[in-house]
Design a protein around this motif. Sequence first.
Motif, PDB file in Angstrom:
ATOM      1  N   PRO A  57       0.831  -1.207   0.000  1.00  0.00           N
ATOM      2  CA  PRO A  57       0.000   0.000   0.000  1.00  0.00           C
ATOM      3  C   PRO A  57       0.867   1.259   0.000  1.00  0.00           C
ATOM      4  CG  PRO A  57      -0.746  -1.549   1.677  1.00  0.00           C
ATOM      5  CD  PRO A  57       0.572  -2.048   1.190  1.00  0.00           C
ATOM      6  N   TYR A  58       0.365   2.287  -0.676  1.00  0.00           N
ATOM      7  CA  TYR A  58       1.070   3.562  -0.685  1.00  0.00           C
ATOM      8  C   TYR A  58       0.246   4.561   0.126  1.00  0.00           C
ATOM      9  CZ  TYR A  58       3.647   7.629  -2.214  1.00  0.00           C
ATOM     10  OH  TYR A  58       4.413   8.765  -2.235  1.00  0.00           O
ATOM     11  N   TYR A  59       0.882   5.255   1.044  1.00  0.00           N
ATOM     12  CA  TYR A  59       0.171   6.147   1.955  1.00  0.00           C
ATOM     13  C   TYR A  59       0.444   7.596   1.594  1.00  0.00           C
ATOM     14  CZ  TYR A  59       0.383   1.715   4.455  1.00  0.00           C
ATOM     15  OH  TYR A  59       0.303   0.381   4.783  1.00  0.00           O
ATOM     16  N   ASN A  60      -0.636   8.362   1.405  1.00  0.00           N
ATOM     17  CA  ASN A  60      -0.514   9.761   1.009  1.00  0.00           C
ATOM     18  C   ASN A  60      -0.474  10.719   2.196  1.00  0.00           C
ATOM     19  OD1 ASN A  60      -0.685   9.393  -1.933  1.00  0.00           O
ATOM     20  ND2 ASN A  60      -2.753   8.662  -1.484  1.00  0.00           N
ATOM     21  N   SER A  61      -0.982  10.281   3.327  1.00  0.00           N
ATOM     22  CA  SER A  61      -1.034  11.148   4.501  1.00  0.00           C
ATOM     23  C   SER A  61      -1.245  10.286   5.738  1.00  0.00           C
ATOM     24  CB  SER A  61      -2.178  12.157   4.378  1.00  0.00           C
ATOM     25  OG  SER A  61      -3.439  11.479   4.397  1.00  0.00           O
ATOM     26  N   THR A  62      -1.258  10.933   6.900  1.00  0.00           N
ATOM     27  CA  THR A  62      -1.475  10.208   8.150  1.00  0.00           C
ATOM     28  C   THR A  62      -2.843   9.527   8.163  1.00  0.00           C
ATOM     29  OG1 THR A  62      -0.074  11.784   9.346  1.00  0.00           O
ATOM     30  CG2 THR A  62      -1.591  10.440  10.663  1.00  0.00           C
ATOM     31  N   LEU A  63      -3.888  10.274   7.812  1.00  0.00           N
ATOM     32  CA  LEU A  63      -5.235   9.703   7.819  1.00  0.00           C
ATOM     33  C   LEU A  63      -5.390   8.617   6.764  1.00  0.00           C
ATOM     34  CD1 LEU A  63      -7.478  12.877   8.367  1.00  0.00           C
ATOM     35  CD2 LEU A  63      -6.944  11.051  10.002  1.00  0.00           C
TER      36      LEU A  63
END
Length: 292
Positions: A57-63
């Motif tokens: 998975p690639y995460y764009n932000s904390t949320l």
Amino acid sequence: MGSLSKEVQQQSLSPFGHAVAGALGALVALTITYPLDIVKTKLQVQSKSTSIDQDTPYYNSTLDAIYKILATEGITGLYAGLPAGLIGVASTNFAYFYWYSAIRSYYQRTRSSNPSTAAELFLGALAGALAQIFTIPVSVITTRQQTVTTRERKDLVGTANEIISEDGVTGLWRGLKPSLILCVNPAITYGAFERAKAAILKKQGGEDLSPASAFWLGAFSKTLATVVTYPYIMAKVRLQWRPPKRGMQAQITKAVLSQAILFYAKEYTTRYTLLMFAFITRLWISRRRMEI
């Protein structure tokens, strides 16, 4: 019980007592903020290739990271590596508070004065370096557990054996050099906290901070330390392609909240630790009298 409370007020904790209180406070803080620790680590170890890897998975932000971790791993994904993390934070803070209290007390005895700001920073960095040397293996294991996929994740012993099989025993001390440099972070944190604490107590004419005051002072001092040292924190955990703002939100939120809770909890645990030590001392003295 009233006389015991009076005894507690007249005593000060030994370095061992401060270590116990600090470790207990750190356990409370990490348990509350651990999901942010997971997110912070995952954001910081992402590389550019992650965005095209279908399995990761690639995460764009904390949320976004919290949402995707919950969707793929469930609530347990936000607590991956927690046992190792608790051991690590307890041992690190125990070692740090022990060495910091011992070194600071020695300085005050030999100089007959409180440390200057420069001396406070040096003492904090020295205590942090000693703590890191003894406790970094648990940090290495925790980071590995936080960053591997669910099917690759092993328990504490299994992860340690995996690291040793890949890199030898020295693999458990991977990142020691940047960690030693980052000892300036707790030095700034505790140095700023002690200076602000002294100023507030002098103004108020009191002897102890309230837990609420400790919380806000802890938040302020950790924010200052994290902003100053974040580029090196980022380098340590290999944030490879985005500018420092990437992952910094999670880093600051986790670090500041955790430190504020730690200081808040430590004010309570210090009192109860003093109470426990006074109670044990009284029992020991009573037993000795009965034997005589």
